[in-house]
Scaffold this active site. Structure first.
Site, short mmCIF file in Angstrom:
data_model
loop_
_atom_site.label_atom_id
_atom_site.label_comp_id
_atom_site.label_asym_id
_atom_site.label_seq_id
_atom_site.Cartn_x
_atom_site.Cartn_y
_atom_site.Cartn_z
CE LYS A 25 1.68 1.61 -2.23
NZ LYS A 25 2.73 2.08 -1.30
CB SER A 54 1.68 -0.07 1.92
OG SER A 54 2.36 1.00 1.27
CB SER A 63 5.53 1.29 1.48
OG SER A 63 4.70 1.13 2.60
N1 GLN Z 1 4.78 0.06 7.14
C1 GLN Z 1 4.92 1.47 7.30
C2 GLN Z 1 3.63 2.04 7.83
O1 GLN Z 1 2.74 1.31 8.03
C3 GLN Z 1 5.30 2.13 6.01
C4 GLN Z 1 4.19 2.46 5.11
C5 GLN Z 1 4.62 3.14 3.85
O2 GLN Z 1 5.81 3.34 3.61
N2 GLN Z 1 3.64 3.55 3.05
O3 GLN Z 1 3.52 3.21 8.04
#
Ligand code: GLN
Length: 468
Positions: A74, A149, A173
């Site tokens: 990532k 994400s 994420s």
């Molecule tokens: N979707 C969650 C958020 O927007 C998780 C994001 C993540 O784990 N980086 O915070």
């Protein structure tokens, strides 16, 4: 499917080389360019490293346990050989001076990073639509989101470009995009893997984990990247050892995650998985955890608070883009940040600053932290009886691109089932369930007590062999 073991065998038998494996992975990445999986590929450094490993293999030198195996990270992991953007305009020209500990550990075992995958900017989001580089498309359906994400990392594995990828999971994420695209996704116990060299989101829930095609591959990768690191004071002492398969585990199916608001096909898949667990010799019972209904509220107070603090360092002076036409320091900060952040980043900075402000700290931040303790207590109580908790990863399969972008609350609701384990620092994984009638993957979430990661893998593996 190209598993880690397949690639290692091919290289060992002389049928292939590290260079050939890296070239093939890069070619597969190019072939899927329309999915927008990668922010950057780093062929030069990757091929250079492949040649070094091939040389070592030829001369019989010791190579690591992942010698010649290509992977991707990532784009919030600091890596050498290209940029690390966190999918934000602010860091579009940022070249890291060092590598994340997880990357260093993988490289020490001979794994080769071929590129950096797309994400929601600074990992804020659940669809990869908040990326400054445009969204990644779902692995099986171009009209659907990849989830997020870590959307790019999930699709790269689901489309078999590389056998594994790295991601970060702060509130889901890794688990949610794994579920949306049909990969295995692992969020370990908080502190199992060093966060050093990874762009911080919310330091009290950020976890480094991986995507892979199989549980075996995921376990191997976690075994390499886990461990204490003097550069991250929250890392735990090495405790990671593969566990024996538990013949009959006690599994709790969380009732609150099976009710209204959950897609019928998702609910049916979880029930089917529960039945298969029973057939495999485990016991599944329904359990209740009423406090989970407040987890999303806790998360969207605590996480933005930490975000607002962590993102303060991006001031246009020390990293990345600097506004060109500022005439004084305040203007430099404001313009650089205004130009560099995405709307969702700004929303979280504002919420975070608000809940931390002196007038509202007690009412929001402190209250949320107290509630978090109650959530942890509720988990502890359940883990006195149950080895593992079971439920869906997300209330729905992958939603349509654009479906939730105009409604942040709707987007946040998709995180309801992943954020509880994050707030409690628990190991939690997403394994393949089945698919919807339309062919969209559905993941199953398994969660265990802190530091019981290997037990979790063991149970998931009994199920993988059960599925065939
Ligand atoms: N979707 C969650 C958020 O927007 C998780 C994001 C993540 O784990 N980086 O915070």
């Amino acid at each position: 499917m190209h598993t880690i073991e397949d690639i290692k065998q091919r290289i060992k038998s002389g049928e292939s080389t590290a260079r050939a494996e890296v070239e093939a992975a890069l070619a597969r990445a190019k072939q899927h360019e329309d999915k927008n999986i990668f922010i950057s590929l780093t062929p030069e450094r990757a091929l250079e490293r492949a040649d070094e490993i091939d040389e070592k293999l030829k001369s019989g030198e010791i190579v690591g346990s992942l010698a010649g195996v290509p992977f991707a990270a990532k784009d919030n992991f600091l890596t050498l050989g290209g940029t690390t953007t966190a999918a934000a305009k602010l860091l579009s020209n940022f070249e890291a001076p060092l590598q994340a500990t997880a990357i260093e550990k993988l490289e020490a075992e001979g794994a080769i990073c071929i590129g950096k995958t797309n994400l929601d900017a600074f990992a804020h989001g659940g669809s990869t639509e908040n990326s400054a580089y445009g969204p990644t498309k779902n692995a099986v359906d171009d009209s659907k989101v990849a989830g997020g994400s870590s959307g790019g990392s999930a699709v790269a594995v689901a489309l078999d470009i590389v056998p594994f990828t790295l991601g970060t999971d702060t509130g889901g994420s890794i688990r949610q995009p794994a579920s949306f695209n049909g990969a295995v996704g692992v969020k370990p116990t908080y502190g199992m893997v060093s966060r050093y060299g990874v762009v911080a989101m919310a330091s009290s829930t950020d976890c480094i984990g991986c995507f892979a095609g199989t549980m075996d591959d995921a376990e191997q990768v976690m075994g390499v990247i886990a461990g204490q690191d003097e550069k991250d004071m929250t890392t735990l002492a090495d405790y990671y050892t593969p566990a024996k398969v538990k013949q009959s585990a006690k599994i709790g199916l969380i009732k609150e995650f099976m009710g209204d608001g959950v897609d019928d096909e998702v609910r049916a898949q979880v029930k089917e998985y529960a039945e298969k667990l029973t057939v495999a010799g485990h016991t599944v019972e329904e359990v209740s955890m009423p406090i989970t209904k407040y987890a999303l509220a806790m998360y969207y107070i605590i996480v933005p608070a930490e975000i607002s603090s962590n993102l303060a360092r991006f001031d246009g002076v020390r990293y990345g883009q600097r506004a060109k036409d500022a005439t004084n320091l305040d203007e430099l900060y404001n313009k650089s940040r205004g130009e560099g952040f995405e709307a969702e980043n700004e929303r979280r900075i504002m919420i975070g600053s608000y809940v931390l402000s002196s007038g509202y700290f007690d009412a929001y931040y402190l209250k949320a932290q107290k509630a978090r303790t109650l959530l942890i207590n509720a988990y502890n109580e359940l883990f006195e009886t149950y080895d593992v908790l079971l439920g869906p990863v997300a209330p729905t399969p992958a939603f349509a691109l654009g479906e939730n972008t105009s409604d942040p609350i709707k987007m946040y609701l998709a995180d309801a089932m992943t954020v509880p384990a994050s707030l409690a620092g628990l190991p939690s994984i997403s394994v393949r369930g089945g698919t919807t009638k339309a062919g969209l993957p559905i993941g199953i979430q398994l969660t265990a007590q802190q530091q019981n990661d290997s037990e979790l893998f063991a149970i998931a593996k009994t199920m993988e062999s059960h599925h065939g």
